[in-house]
Design a protein around this motif. Sequence first.
Motif, PDB file in Angstrom:
ATOM      1  N   ARG A   1     -14.506  44.318 -24.016  1.00 52.69           N
ATOM      2  CA  ARG A   1     -15.341  43.133 -23.794  1.00 52.69           C
ATOM      3  C   ARG A   1     -16.828  43.444 -23.902  1.00 52.69           C
ATOM      4  O   ARG A   1     -17.648  42.546 -23.851  1.00 52.69           O
TER       5      ARG A   1
ATOM      6  N   TYR B   1     -18.180  32.657 -19.399  1.00 57.89           N
ATOM      7  CA  TYR B   1     -17.014  33.541 -19.527  1.00 57.89           C
ATOM      8  C   TYR B   1     -17.396  34.989 -19.219  1.00 57.89           C
ATOM      9  O   TYR B   1     -16.675  35.698 -18.501  1.00 57.89           O
TER      10      TYR B   1
ATOM     11  N   ASP C   1      -5.672  36.664 -24.043  1.00 58.05           N
ATOM     12  CA  ASP C   1      -6.777  35.959 -23.386  1.00 58.05           C
ATOM     13  C   ASP C   1      -7.352  34.968 -24.395  1.00 58.05           C
ATOM     14  O   ASP C   1      -8.169  35.324 -25.235  1.00 58.05           O
TER      15      ASP C   1
ATOM     16  N   PRO D   1      -9.622  40.171 -30.987  1.00 58.70           N
ATOM     17  CA  PRO D   1      -9.010  39.685 -29.750  1.00 58.70           C
ATOM     18  C   PRO D   1      -7.787  38.824 -30.040  1.00 58.70           C
ATOM     19  O   PRO D   1      -7.649  38.309 -31.158  1.00 58.70           O
TER      20      PRO D   1
ATOM     21  N   HIS E   1      -8.804  36.320 -17.451  1.00 53.55           N
ATOM     22  CA  HIS E   1      -9.882  37.227 -17.052  1.00 53.55           C
ATOM     23  C   HIS E   1     -10.222  37.124 -15.570  1.00 53.55           C
ATOM     24  O   HIS E   1     -10.978  37.937 -15.048  1.00 53.55           O
TER      25      HIS E   1
ATOM     26  N   GLU F   1      -9.395  32.508 -24.000  1.00 54.65           N
ATOM     27  CA  GLU F   1     -10.831  32.240 -23.871  1.00 54.65           C
ATOM     28  C   GLU F   1     -11.651  33.330 -24.543  1.00 54.65           C
ATOM     29  O   GLU F   1     -12.646  33.056 -25.211  1.00 54.65           O
ATOM     30  N   ARG F   2     -11.252  34.570 -24.364  1.00 50.67           N
ATOM     31  CA  ARG F   2     -11.981  35.650 -25.017  1.00 50.67           C
ATOM     32  C   ARG F   2     -11.862  35.525 -26.546  1.00 50.67           C
ATOM     33  O   ARG F   2     -12.833  35.711 -27.280  1.00 50.67           O
TER      34      ARG F   2
ATOM     35  N   TRP G   1     -14.282  32.622 -27.675  1.00 56.33           N
ATOM     36  CA  TRP G   1     -15.709  32.919 -27.703  1.00 56.33           C
ATOM     37  C   TRP G   1     -16.033  34.039 -28.690  1.00 56.33           C
ATOM     38  O   TRP G   1     -17.112  34.039 -29.290  1.00 56.33           O
ATOM     39  N   SER G   2     -15.119  34.970 -28.878  1.00 56.58           N
ATOM     40  CA  SER G   2     -15.370  36.064 -29.820  1.00 56.58           C
ATOM     41  C   SER G   2     -15.379  35.585 -31.262  1.00 56.58           C
ATOM     42  O   SER G   2     -16.024  36.194 -32.118  1.00 56.58           O
TER      43      SER G   2
ATOM     44  N   ARG H   1     -20.307  30.825 -23.618  1.00 57.20           N
ATOM     45  CA  ARG H   1     -19.934  32.231 -23.594  1.00 57.20           C
ATOM     46  C   ARG H   1     -20.476  32.933 -22.344  1.00 57.20           C
ATOM     47  O   ARG H   1     -19.812  33.802 -21.772  1.00 57.20           O
TER      48      ARG H   1
ATOM     49  N   SER I   1     -15.895  37.278 -16.248  1.00 56.94           N
ATOM     50  CA  SER I   1     -15.241  38.553 -16.559  1.00 56.94           C
ATOM     51  C   SER I   1     -15.890  39.689 -15.789  1.00 56.94           C
ATOM     52  O   SER I   1     -15.204  40.560 -15.235  1.00 56.94           O
TER      53      SER I   1
END
Length: 614
Positions: free
Chosen positions: A476, A408, A234, A229, A198, A236-237, A240-241, A405, A412
Amino acid sequence: MQIFSSWSERQAQLIRWLLLSSWIFLIVSLFAGIDLYPFEVHRCGGNPDCHSLESNQIFWGMVVPGSLFILVVCSHELWRRICPLALVSQLFRILGLQRTVKGLGGRREVAKVDPGSWLGRHHLELQWSLLIAGLCLRLLVVNSNTLGLGLLLLVTAVAALVVGWAYGGKAWCQYVCPMAPVQTIITGPRSFFGSPAHIETTSRVTQSMCRTVTDTGQVQSACVACQSPCIDIDSERAYWSTLKGKRGLNWAWGSYPGLVLAFFLIIKLESRGGLDYLRSGMWAYDNEVTEYDWSPLVTAPWIPAVPRLVAIPVLLVLAAWISVALQRWVQQLQQRQLTPEFGERAQEMAINRTRLLASFLAVNCFFWFADPTIGLMGPTGGQLIRSLVLIVSGMGLHRGWTCDRATYVRESTSASLRRQLKQLIPDLSRYLDGREIGELSASEVFTLAKVLPAQISAAKRTIYKGVMADLFGSGRLEQATALVQLEELRQSLKLGDDDHWASIQELAIQDPRILELTGQQREIRSLRQEAAREAMLELLRLTRTDDLQELLADPHFNGNFGRIRRDFLLDQASWQELVDSFGPCSDRSPLGGIRGPSAGTGPRPPIATGEQAA
């Protein structure tokens, strides 16, 4: 650091084929009884109940720990690009023989896993159940039984092949493979040597994203958004998602340390030696434990005589439940300690820290008992590997401990803000003492937006709307949470809530579906459109033309465009948006003559670029 994500795809393809060839040879050696070691080893202390074939020891003692070592020390980006089973699952795609179904408008398209289907909703429970079943099968049969291991590997390869035929994308890796959740657990937010997708990236293809090499030698996205996701795009996304609300993930994460510890303790309990015997993998030659599945696991007057066939699954599941209970207790303890300082953020921070601890303990527990060198490098070799794993996993734990989160999201948003500022003021370096905007941290970018001269005051809403378009297009951002999520950006730009709602309305006029689609649906659309766009650009390069409409009108190319639309699963509306984004003056063409959309094609739909789609 983009060492593995930018690694040559041709070299990765070569490594995949070499590993697959080795996998096939290993299966053949298991059935044919081929001696793989060029030297004699001392097996089981000369016990007559031991066989003399090395394939089991090589697979369980070297291949499996070696793949986990790559995940921990290198990154998921490397392993998920070279995994031989992933290649097996893609063979039907390579041959163009995947299963197709009738889509909207009667067109045939490659079948995909519906996120709302049983498999889409319950795949983690399926994968973790397969993992526990595989551990039981190992302890009962295939740890040292050559025929059993050969059949297991053959069935696994056939399963990957069938799933790859039945569904498009990385359906096997995402929805069926029992090692996929393990990779998620070990990777966490991001591997220590993994690259961020990101921020700090100029490539359209990030991390271990699906890619292909064109006839002209260029690497382009082959993503069909089979899961959103996605850890390959990604990590990291994806982390956290799915921190909360992902069915089965919390249980799998919490149970993993207990499963690892129980598995090795059971082997040690049944083995003929101590820790060195366990690390060397000599149990892979022991036929005795596979012949007494109905005999008691432990013979003692004060322990019930429970058959191994029952005791081993019960012990593994019990260890998993105890591990989950301990994880929940630690999580609650963390949350109570963090709540006075962090308030509502405390719960997510507690979940994150507890998961990081679980991954750290599981990984180091595994390599305490397992040695990928199987003792061939002596005690020093094994100790070096254990120390390296401890250092890397410890640094990863330290780095992720304070992340959340919000960090991040801020990073982003700052990445999109960089692009918007650079477009409006190309010569930003004169305000930054010679530094480039890409060198600024996320906090510095937000500060820059506050202090830029008044000459951009009229463009603040344009910047804000551009950031929103980026985040909406990449999935996102959700409309329901956008007002809160972008509050810091509005404060930096000195905009109010009215500016937010006005920007929403303007974006909805440009792309009406922005209010109809969920974030996941927008991301899927964006990823598929971007991959299809690159395929269309490659076709334009090969034909050396700058007029897409000319090719669309040529019946000789109907099959090419039909294949692109079918391969990337585009519905009529998404396909039309993609076609409309090309125009006679586009800067997207390799020949310099294609831009999308042109002034005559109407408002531009917010189709994400490859950088945004990542």
